[in-house]
Write a protein that holds these residues in place. Structure first.
Motif, mmCIF file in Angstrom:
data_model
loop_
_atom_site.group_PDB
_atom_site.id
_atom_site.type_symbol
_atom_site.label_atom_id
_atom_site.label_comp_id
_atom_site.label_asym_id
_atom_site.label_seq_id
_atom_site.Cartn_x
_atom_site.Cartn_y
_atom_site.Cartn_z
ATOM 1 N N PHE A 42 0.845 -1.200 0.000
ATOM 2 C CA PHE A 42 0.000 0.000 0.000
ATOM 3 C C PHE A 42 0.875 1.244 0.000
ATOM 4 N N ASP A 43 0.389 2.271 -0.630
ATOM 5 C CA ASP A 43 1.127 3.533 -0.723
ATOM 6 C C ASP A 43 1.493 4.027 0.678
ATOM 7 N N PRO A 44 2.761 4.361 0.909
ATOM 8 C CA PRO A 44 3.157 4.765 2.262
ATOM 9 C C PRO A 44 2.708 6.173 2.651
ATOM 10 N N TYR A 45 2.030 6.863 1.758
ATOM 11 C CA TYR A 45 1.677 8.260 2.014
ATOM 12 C C TYR A 45 1.092 8.462 3.416
ATOM 13 N N GLY A 46 1.728 9.312 4.174
ATOM 14 C CA GLY A 46 1.224 9.632 5.509
ATOM 15 C C GLY A 46 1.518 8.571 6.555
ATOM 16 N N ARG A 47 2.243 7.531 6.192
ATOM 17 C CA ARG A 47 2.525 6.477 7.164
ATOM 18 C C ARG A 47 4.031 6.373 7.389
ATOM 19 N N GLU A 48 4.380 5.834 8.536
ATOM 20 C CA GLU A 48 5.782 5.592 8.890
ATOM 21 C C GLU A 48 6.411 4.654 7.837
#
Ligand code: PEP
Ligand code: MN
Length: 260
Positions: free
Chosen positions: A167-173
């Motif tokens: 999943f796209d890491p956008y906004g996640r660690e």
């Protein structure tokens, strides 16, 4: 002696079909390694205009040649018409249209389009399979929903397999610097709930050769039904995803990890 885990599928090949020589060369090399399904996308959705969007229907004769080697050829399809273009294109070039794998990519999240693609599947040989990759965002319900859209449109479950591509890491660690973050538990839940084969795509999770190896080491701890790996005869010259495509010798190392 190496023993392949029961029922494990290995799909390997370039991100994009670029030329006849590239596709046929990689198909020969993969078949020498007992890999029976080659990936090489005819169309490439791009983040920004200007990049290589794929060879399109020019890839038909290259793909046909691969199918005549007794190998299955796989490509992403973006719109309903692509299903027919691939199957008819392979047939028109004296290929074997049964030896085709199609997939829905992560970016293709319009269920009206997904459903039309599914309907087209009914007009092509039943041996043609459809792989469903997860959407870019980490929502289990959405992924299960794509499967329902496809099966409700009449594609029988024996023609479907799933693929976890992170999943796209956008906004996640994302301290490991992966291109996409795996959710192994979710992939296993979706496998369980749907009863469908679940493959893993360490190439699009990893994003770089080094990461592709790391991700594969993690993935083998889970009962995936197969791997789809990007391999290119000359990765430095690849027109898409050059950073993550393995050379053939690197792929040999990968096979050792996968086949155990
Ligand atoms: C691909 O497998 O060619 C691809 C584009 O991957 P994804 O849709 O998972 O980004
Ligand atoms: Mn790619």
């Amino acid at each position: 002696m190496t023993t392949e885990r029961l029922g494990q599928t290995i799909i390997a090949g370039p991100c994009a079909a670029e030329s006849r020589d590239q596709v046929v060369d990689i198909a020969r090399k993969m078949s020498e390694r007992d890999v029976r399904i080659i990936r090489a996308s005819w169309w490439k959705p791009r983040t920004r205009p200007g990049g290589f969007e794929g060879a399109g229907e020019a890839a038909a004769s290259w793909a046909a040649e691969v199918t005549r080697m007794g190998i299955t050829i796989g490509t992403e399809v973006l719109i309903p018409d692509h299903v027919r273009q691939v199957v008819n294109g392979v047939a028109a070039n004296r290929g074997i249209p049964q030896n085709i794998l199609l997939w829905l990519g992560s970016r293709n999240q319009n269920h009206f389009i997904q459903r039309e693609i599914a309907r087209e599947m009914q007009d092509v040989p039943p041996e043609v399979k459809l792989m469903i990759k997860n959407q870019p965002w980490g929502d289990e319900r959405h992924w299960l929903g794509i499967v329902d859209h496809i099966t409700n449109a009449g594609v029988s479950s024996d023609r479907i397999m799933l693929c976890h591509r992170g999943f796209d890491p956008y906004g996640r660690e994302n301290s490991r610097g992966l291109r996409n973050l795996p959710d192994w538990e979710m992939a296993m839940r979706v496998k369980e709930k749907t009863g469908l084969p679940m493959l893993v795509d360490p190439s699009h999770i990893g994003g770089s050769v080094q990461n592709v190896f790391r991700v594969t080491q993690e993935a083998i701890r889970f009962p995936f039904d197969g791997f789809i790996v990007e391999v290119h005869p000359d990765p430095t010259a690849a027109m898409t995803d050059a950073k993550q495509q393995l050379g053939t010798e690197q792929f040999d190392q990968m096979l050792k990890i996968i086949r155990g």
